[in-house]
Write a protein that holds these residues in place. Structure first.
Motif, mmCIF file in Angstrom:
data_model
loop_
_atom_site.group_PDB
_atom_site.id
_atom_site.type_symbol
_atom_site.label_atom_id
_atom_site.label_comp_id
_atom_site.label_asym_id
_atom_site.label_seq_id
_atom_site.Cartn_x
_atom_site.Cartn_y
_atom_site.Cartn_z
ATOM 1 N N LEU A 35 97.252 -13.390 93.052
ATOM 2 C CA LEU A 35 98.666 -13.748 93.030
ATOM 3 C C LEU A 35 99.089 -14.247 94.407
ATOM 4 N N LEU A 36 99.855 -15.315 94.440
ATOM 5 C CA LEU A 36 100.107 -16.047 95.678
ATOM 6 C C LEU A 36 101.454 -15.738 96.325
ATOM 7 N N LEU A 37 102.417 -15.275 95.539
ATOM 8 C CA LEU A 37 103.756 -14.978 96.052
ATOM 9 C C LEU A 37 104.225 -13.642 95.500
ATOM 10 N N GLY A 38 104.991 -12.922 96.314
ATOM 11 C CA GLY A 38 105.652 -11.704 95.866
ATOM 12 C C GLY A 38 107.133 -11.798 96.173
ATOM 13 N N LEU A 39 107.984 -11.482 95.190
ATOM 14 C CA LEU A 39 109.422 -11.699 95.340
ATOM 15 C C LEU A 39 110.179 -10.384 95.362
ATOM 16 N N THR A 40 111.045 -10.235 96.363
ATOM 17 C CA THR A 40 111.913 -9.075 96.509
ATOM 18 C C THR A 40 113.310 -9.439 96.001
ATOM 19 N N VAL A 41 114.289 -8.617 96.347
ATOM 20 C CA VAL A 41 115.696 -8.956 96.080
ATOM 21 C C VAL A 41 116.504 -8.784 97.362
ATOM 22 N N LYS A 58 100.518 -16.740 88.833
ATOM 23 C CA LYS A 58 100.344 -16.955 90.273
ATOM 24 C C LYS A 58 101.364 -16.205 91.116
ATOM 25 N N TYR A 59 102.464 -15.743 90.505
ATOM 26 C CA TYR A 59 103.556 -15.158 91.273
ATOM 27 C C TYR A 59 103.954 -13.822 90.645
ATOM 28 N N TYR A 60 104.582 -12.963 91.433
ATOM 29 C CA TYR A 60 104.902 -11.601 90.977
ATOM 30 C C TYR A 60 106.246 -11.182 91.563
ATOM 31 N N ALA A 61 107.110 -10.651 90.701
ATOM 32 C CA ALA A 61 108.393 -10.100 91.160
ATOM 33 C C ALA A 61 108.299 -8.581 91.122
ATOM 34 N N TYR A 62 108.543 -7.944 92.275
ATOM 35 C CA TYR A 62 108.452 -6.487 92.361
ATOM 36 C C TYR A 62 109.606 -5.836 91.601
ATOM 37 N N PRO A 63 109.334 -4.825 90.774
ATOM 38 C CA PRO A 63 110.429 -4.079 90.141
ATOM 39 C C PRO A 63 111.356 -3.492 91.204
ATOM 40 N N PHE A 64 112.647 -3.693 91.027
ATOM 41 C CA PHE A 64 113.675 -3.239 91.971
ATOM 42 C C PHE A 64 113.550 -3.925 93.335
ATOM 43 N N GLY A 65 112.656 -4.884 93.438
ATOM 44 C CA GLY A 65 112.471 -5.606 94.692
ATOM 45 C C GLY A 65 111.715 -4.842 95.753
ATOM 46 N N ASP A 66 111.140 -3.681 95.397
ATOM 47 C CA ASP A 66 110.501 -2.804 96.385
ATOM 48 C C ASP A 66 108.989 -2.995 96.409
ATOM 49 N N THR A 67 108.409 -2.951 97.612
ATOM 50 C CA THR A 67 106.966 -3.112 97.747
ATOM 51 C C THR A 67 106.481 -2.424 99.008
ATOM 52 N N ASN A 68 105.187 -2.421 99.185
ATOM 53 C CA ASN A 68 104.568 -1.924 100.418
ATOM 54 C C ASN A 68 103.219 -2.622 100.584
ATOM 55 N N TYR A 121 104.622 -13.008 100.586
ATOM 56 C CA TYR A 121 104.648 -11.810 99.737
ATOM 57 C C TYR A 121 105.920 -10.981 99.939
ATOM 58 N N LEU A 122 106.872 -11.552 100.709
ATOM 59 C CA LEU A 122 108.176 -10.900 100.874
ATOM 60 C C LEU A 122 109.281 -11.954 100.750
ATOM 61 N N LEU A 123 109.204 -12.751 99.703
ATOM 62 C CA LEU A 123 110.227 -13.769 99.506
ATOM 63 C C LEU A 123 111.559 -13.129 99.145
ATOM 64 N N ASN A 124 112.618 -13.719 99.651
ATOM 65 C CA ASN A 124 113.964 -13.199 99.431
ATOM 66 C C ASN A 124 114.581 -13.800 98.177
ATOM 67 N N ARG A 125 115.406 -13.014 97.513
ATOM 68 C CA ARG A 125 116.174 -13.516 96.365
ATOM 69 C C ARG A 125 117.581 -12.938 96.397
ATOM 70 N N SER A 126 118.536 -13.741 95.955
ATOM 71 C CA SER A 126 119.921 -13.285 95.879
ATOM 72 C C SER A 126 120.277 -12.988 94.433
#
Length: 357
Positions: free
Chosen positions: A313-319, A291-301, A331-336
């Motif tokens: 997929l319901l969520l996309g995670l950046t860094v 259901k969720y996806y983490a973008y490699p290197f946190g990059d997306t478009n 689709y632009l969730l933040n992560r530390s």
């Protein structure tokens, strides 16, 4: 004898009687949640004074007052989970009772409030709004490097979360919060781990089990059984109920950039494969669709995000290093990022669970 909220209000004194008089002259206006909380707090102050002369502590929980929104009771030999099971129908909502009464403990003999309704699932208050940090880990061990956390560091960080009353929640719970359907504990934190290194199973997973903390592991499928986590390890973690396995692309290439000499059509196909293939592989391995996806290197478009949506997929995670409010774009969730060459002060600074206005 049962004490009703109306009867108790006449005992508390002039401030509440004044408020009651105002309400009686405006029948169409009901008490808002803040007023109800204030009144319930006054109830508690009264009951504490009334109970001060009692030398024995109760064994049986006693309801002192109730209406459609609150129960005021004196605690017997039940903890917050047991009270939540009895009055809210779900023992997992014990945090709701604890948060409503903080800093008063849920201890035998104490008078507490049990909220029966949640009118603020998105965490907005007059002073500001709730935020949820998502922490991002990668490798575990003692080889060094910024992205590697030792077992001792990781255990110290998990112990800090436990000792300081942070609630580690599933990513599923955060999704409900973002939809405006599910309230979260005030000090909620999400743990994620990227790539799929085997040290997740050998080092991180035993510590997560020790603290009973859930986490989401994002794996890129070309690494599975090819230096990374093995199928048996993925299945064991998935069966625990603590670990959710989700896609992190097929090859871990940067999806936001065209490759050298890559045509537009080739780029579109690569993005499609990097989203679809790891999702299908995890579904065939674990028996349920991711259901969720983490973008490699946190990059997306926008093209990558559209592909996530097309694959359910319901969520996309950046860094991006900040916490998430209820209005954060899913689709632009933040992560530390958590780095191995930083100390506890840096870790603590990333646990921001409230944004003041």
């Amino acid at each position: 004898m049962r004490i009703s909220l109306r009867h108790t209000a006449t005992v508390i004194g002039a401030p509440y009687r004044y408020q009651t008089d105002r309400l009686q002259t405006a029948a169409a206006i009901s008490l808002d949640k803040r007023s109800k909380l204030l009144i319930a707090s006054l109830f508690l102050s009264l009951f504490v004074l009334l109970a001060a002369g009692c030398s024995s502590r109760p064994v049986t929980t006693e309801i002192l007052a109730r209406d459609s929104e609150f129960i005021v009771l004196r605690v017997g030999n039940e903890d917050a989970s047991e009270l939540a099971r009895r009055y809210l129908g779900d023992e997992k909502l014990g945090w709701l009772i604890e948060d409503a009464n903080h800093p008063r403990s849920i201890a035998s003999g104490n008078e507490i409030i049990i909220p029966l309704q949640n009118n603020n699932p998105i965490g907005f208050e007059f002073e500001g709004y709730q935020t949820v940090p998502i922490l991002c880990y990668h490798r575990f061990g003692n080889k060094g490097g910024r992205l590697e956390i030792s077992a001792e560091q990781f255990e110290r960080q998990l112990a800090y979360l436990k000792q300081h009353d942070y609630r580690v929640i599933h990513l599923d719970e955060l999704y409900g919060f973002l939809k405006g359907e599910r309230a979260l504990p005030k000090r909620s934190v999400v743990l994620t781990i990227d790539d799929g290194h085997r040290s997740i199973y050998t080092i991180a997973y035993p510590l997560l089990k020790k603290f009973n903390f859930p986490a989401t592991v994002f794996v890129y499928s070309d690494y599975m059984n090819n230096g990374g986590l093995k199928t048996s390890e993925l299945k064991a973690m998935n069966a625990s109920g603590l670990i959710s396995l989700q896609p992190h692309s097929k090859t871990h290439s940067n999806l936001a950039l065209n490759g050298v000499g890559e045509s537009k059509s080739d780029y579109r196909k690569r993005v499609r494969d990097e989203v679809r293939i790891p999702s299908r592989k995890l579904e065939s391995t674990l028996g349920k669709a991711p259901k969720y996806y983490a973008y490699p290197f946190g990059d997306t478009n926008t093209q990558v995000i559209d592909e996530l949506k097309a694959n359910g997929l319901l969520l996309g995670l950046t860094v991006q290093p900040t916490a998430n409010a209820a209005f954060t774009y899913p689709y632009l969730l933040n992560r530390s990022m958590i780095f191995g060459d930083r100390g506890m002060d840096d870790f603590i600074a990333k646990l921001k669970t409230f944004q003041a206005r």
